[in-house]
Design an enzyme around this catalytic site. Structure first.
Site, PDB file in Angstrom:
ATOM      1  N   ILE A  25      -0.339 -19.901 -11.724  1.00 28.40           N
ATOM      2  CA  ILE A  25       0.065 -20.795 -10.775  1.00 28.40           C
ATOM      3  C   ILE A  25      -0.805 -20.801  -9.508  1.00 28.40           C
ATOM      4  O   ILE A  25      -1.647 -19.888  -9.577  1.00 28.40           O
ATOM      5  CB  ILE A  25       1.561 -20.115 -10.395  1.00 28.40           C
ATOM      6  CG1 ILE A  25       1.314 -18.560  -9.983  1.00 28.40           C
ATOM      7  CG2 ILE A  25       2.808 -20.420 -11.304  1.00 28.40           C
ATOM      8  CD1 ILE A  25       2.693 -17.710  -9.613  1.00 28.40           C
ATOM      9  N   LEU A  61       7.208 -13.720 -15.926  1.00 27.49           N
ATOM     10  CA  LEU A  61       7.370 -15.045 -16.500  1.00 27.49           C
ATOM     11  C   LEU A  61       6.532 -15.894 -17.536  1.00 27.49           C
ATOM     12  O   LEU A  61       6.795 -16.548 -18.457  1.00 27.49           O
ATOM     13  CB  LEU A  61       7.406 -15.985 -15.121  1.00 27.49           C
ATOM     14  CG  LEU A  61       8.110 -17.690 -14.979  1.00 27.49           C
ATOM     15  CD1 LEU A  61       9.693 -17.622 -15.584  1.00 27.49           C
ATOM     16  CD2 LEU A  61       7.935 -18.122 -13.703  1.00 27.49           C
ATOM     17  N   GLY A  62       5.125 -15.729 -17.007  1.00 27.38           N
ATOM     18  CA  GLY A  62       4.150 -16.113 -18.117  1.00 27.38           C
ATOM     19  C   GLY A  62       3.575 -17.483 -17.728  1.00 27.38           C
ATOM     20  O   GLY A  62       3.545 -18.360 -18.507  1.00 27.38           O
ATOM     21  N   VAL A  63       3.333 -17.637 -16.424  1.00 34.35           N
ATOM     22  CA  VAL A  63       2.699 -18.746 -16.010  1.00 34.35           C
ATOM     23  C   VAL A  63       1.508 -18.577 -15.011  1.00 34.35           C
ATOM     24  O   VAL A  63       1.465 -17.688 -14.425  1.00 34.35           O
ATOM     25  CB  VAL A  63       3.700 -19.591 -15.150  1.00 34.35           C
ATOM     26  CG1 VAL A  63       4.645 -20.292 -16.080  1.00 34.35           C
ATOM     27  CG2 VAL A  63       4.316 -18.857 -14.014  1.00 34.35           C
ATOM     28  N   ASP A 115       0.725  -0.101  -4.181  1.00 37.49           N
ATOM     29  CA  ASP A 115       0.058   1.110  -3.618  1.00 37.49           C
ATOM     30  C   ASP A 115       0.789   2.134  -2.974  1.00 37.49           C
ATOM     31  O   ASP A 115       0.701   2.503  -1.947  1.00 37.49           O
ATOM     32  CB  ASP A 115      -0.766   0.461  -2.677  1.00 37.49           C
ATOM     33  CG  ASP A 115      -1.956   1.521  -1.890  1.00 37.49           C
ATOM     34  OD1 ASP A 115      -2.145   2.578  -2.802  1.00 37.49           O
ATOM     35  OD2 ASP A 115      -2.273   1.254  -0.852  1.00 37.49           O
ATOM     36  N   GLY A 161      -6.673   7.706   7.531  1.00 42.35           N
ATOM     37  CA  GLY A 161      -5.771   9.026   7.428  1.00 42.35           C
ATOM     38  C   GLY A 161      -4.278   8.798   7.843  1.00 42.35           C
ATOM     39  O   GLY A 161      -3.380   9.651   7.583  1.00 42.35           O
ATOM     40  N   ASN A 162      -3.999   7.594   8.441  1.00 44.22           N
ATOM     41  CA  ASN A 162      -2.546   7.090   8.859  1.00 44.22           C
ATOM     42  C   ASN A 162      -2.045   6.819   7.394  1.00 44.22           C
ATOM     43  O   ASN A 162      -0.717   6.356   7.554  1.00 44.22           O
ATOM     44  CB  ASN A 162      -2.577   6.066   9.962  1.00 44.22           C
ATOM     45  CG  ASN A 162      -2.694   6.617  11.102  1.00 44.22           C
ATOM     46  OD1 ASN A 162      -3.505   6.547  11.985  1.00 44.22           O
ATOM     47  ND2 ASN A 162      -1.301   7.094  11.675  1.00 44.22           N
ATOM     48  N   SER A 163      -2.671   6.296   6.465  1.00 42.89           N
ATOM     49  CA  SER A 163      -2.117   5.850   5.243  1.00 42.89           C
ATOM     50  C   SER A 163      -1.194   6.586   4.668  1.00 42.89           C
ATOM     51  O   SER A 163      -1.134   7.769   4.496  1.00 42.89           O
ATOM     52  CB  SER A 163      -3.566   5.808   4.107  1.00 42.89           C
ATOM     53  OG  SER A 163      -4.283   4.664   4.508  1.00 42.89           O
ATOM     54  N   HIS A 183      -3.358   4.980  -2.992  1.00 44.25           N
ATOM     55  CA  HIS A 183      -4.694   5.176  -2.871  1.00 44.25           C
ATOM     56  C   HIS A 183      -5.149   6.543  -2.188  1.00 44.25           C
ATOM     57  O   HIS A 183      -6.255   7.259  -2.172  1.00 44.25           O
ATOM     58  CB  HIS A 183      -5.434   3.952  -1.843  1.00 44.25           C
ATOM     59  CG  HIS A 183      -5.162   3.955  -0.633  1.00 44.25           C
ATOM     60  ND1 HIS A 183      -3.967   3.220  -0.115  1.00 44.25           N
ATOM     61  CD2 HIS A 183      -5.686   4.637   0.417  1.00 44.25           C
ATOM     62  CE1 HIS A 183      -4.137   3.394   1.166  1.00 44.25           C
ATOM     63  NE2 HIS A 183      -4.944   4.213   1.516  1.00 44.25           N
TER      64      HIS A 183
END
Length: 497
Positions: A300, A296-298, A165, A239-241, A135
């Site tokens: 949940i 996996l295709g579930v 991110d 700004g710390n990101s 970001h």
């Protein structure tokens, strides 16, 4: 004559005595000048203070090790201005008086506005690779890195991973001071950490704050699709990101990414991406330019105590399978609706997020063992994972809603309860139930509670239509939404990530 000599002798003796006396006083005067307030304390109090000073010296030593490797990142770019008109764009009366402007709501949306950003980054390789948050650099096309000594370098974007991110930049250098990444699995709640970054302004670069690890393994925070945060009370601000979270060995245990705040400033709840995830993602971005994940295709959900008892499970751990998608690895392996997945490759699962996170870390094509509870009995199955694709129907928590990662929003049908809550005249369209805070939809002003009536000029009345229209939308082009908010409707164009 004798009396004069006597006086002279006495005077000489007095002078010698005076000089000797002053010489004797000199050390005490010097000592008095060098005396410090601490010297007025008792010996036990002085010992206590000295121990704290030693502790403080440790912080200073760690800070000096890390600050050369933490940089300030400034970004430049342009974004398309959103049309945030509060007027109903399809109102016949407005169309009569204002003509084509209201017949063509995209008119005037081509205007661009400057996008300038600020964040932090951490040098992870001496040959110029720098990790930061996605970001921080999203939407920009120019990147400038400023080092702690004031030197500036232009940077190129190596790769991004919006789902975690994280992003990697590179500068043209060969002798940078890189950090050491710790094993974040060893991080303990209560241990001291330092946060290093550039809060609020480039003028505050390499600011160091101290705190402790408040929690580990934080998920379901709602910031990203894959979350396993270290929580800290070390002060983290905008700004710390992208900055570093450091242990007292001088090792980076995490990359600071977000805060929980009502006013935008630090309230002592900050989140950091653990260094093991940082190492894994950054290596893949540097090597392949992208991140591939297991699939996996579930669909949940978490297991609550009542469900566990009803399904014959021993406890409320694992992931409850709401639905298995046809033709997916889970389908081929024999996983069924109503199963509770309790282990993956011999390791117990805490909840649905734990399963989602761990599957994503496994390379596609890997064969894994899965233990499920079905009808009160354990059953072992083997699954060959496929590669996760940006599929809006994949691995969502609720079969009655749809999350689109590339747009950063989740929608669901309008139930009678939602219709009453939003005071809607009818149940046409789909309601937005969540918007990722840093996603494209949020940047264009879409909000929870907005109703999607059309996508790319096609009416939307069901999740099937929503998914179908999005799947057929041209790649890398903005998606045009017709949004109802209150009694007003407006068009908003959102460019997917």
């Amino acid at each position: 004559m004798k009396q004069s000599k006597l006086k002279t002798g006495l005077l000489a003796a007095a002078l010698v005595a005076g000089i000797s006396a002053l010489a004797g006083l000199a050390p005490s005067i010097e000592a008095q000048q060098e005396a410090q307030p601490i010297d007025r304390l008792s010996s036990s109090d002085r010992a206590a203070v000295e121990s704290i000073r030693t502790f403080s010296d440790g912080f200073a030593a760690v800070a000096s090790l890390v600050t050369p490797s933490v940089v300030t990142i400034t970004t430049q770019g342009e974004v398309q201005a959103a049309n945030q008109s509060p007027f109903p764009m399809n109102d016949p009366l407005l169309q009569r008086f204002f003509g084509d402007f209201f017949r063509n709501p995209q008119q005037g949306q081509g205007r661009t506005v400057p996008l300038n950003g600020l964040g932090s980054g951490v040098v992870i390789r001496e040959d110029g690779y720098i990790v930061t948050n996605n970001h921080v650099i999203r939407g920009a096309d120019e990147f400038t890195v400023t080092f702690h000594d004031g030197e500036e370098m232009a940077a190129e974007l190596v790769g991004t991973d919006p789902r975690s991110d994280l992003a990697v930049l590179k500068v043209n250098a060969t002798d940078l001071q890189a950090v050491e990444l710790a094993d974040s699995d060893d991080v303990r709640i209560g241990e001291w950490v330092l946060a290093v970054g550039s809060p609020f302004s480039a003028n505050l670069s390499t600011t160091v704050t101290a705190g402790i690890v408040s929690a580990v393994g934080r998920s379901s925070v709602g910031l990203n699709q894959y979350e396993d945060y270290i929580q800290t009370d070390a002060s983290i601000n905008p700004g710390n990101s992208g900055g570093a979270l450091v242990n007292l060995y001088g090792e980076v245990v995490g990359i600071n990414t977000a805060i929980a705040s009502r006013g935008g400033g630090s309230n002592g709840i900050g989140f950091s991406i653990p260094s093991n995830m940082v190492s894994d993602i950054s290596t893949k971005l540097i090597t392949d330019g992208r991140v591939s994940r297991g699939y996996l295709g579930v669909q949940i959900n978490d297991v609550d105590p009542d469900m566990a008892e009803a399904m014959g499970a021993k406890g409320a751990q694992g992931a409850f399978v709401q639905a298995v998608q046809d033709g997916t690895p889970a389908y081929d392996a024999g996983i069924k609706d109503g199963d509770i997945i309790v282990e993956l490759d011999g390791q117990e699962l805490k909840d649905s997020n734990d399963l989602r996170f761990r599957v994503a870390q496994i390379p596609p094509g890997t064969m894994v063992s899965v233990k499920v509870i079905r009808d009160g009995r354990e059953k072992d199955l083997f699954v060959e994972l496929a590669e996760y694709e940006d599929n809006p129907t994949a691995a969502v928590a609720d079969p009655n809603e749809s999350h689109n990662e590339s747009l950063g929003l989740t929608v669901e049908p309008i139930t009678p309860q939602v219709q009453r809550q939003l005071n809607l005249q009818n149940a046409d369209g789909l309601v937005i139930t969540s918007v990722s805070p840093r996603g494209p939809a949020a940047e264009k002003g879409l909000r929870t509670g907005d109703v999607i009536l059309e996508i790319n000029r096609k009416a939307i009345g069901s999740l099937r239509e929503y998914r179908e229209v999005l799947s057929n939308a041209p790649a890398n082009k903005p998606v045009l939404f017709l949004i109802q908010r209150g009694e007003a409707t407006t068009f908003v164009a959102v460019r997917p990530e």
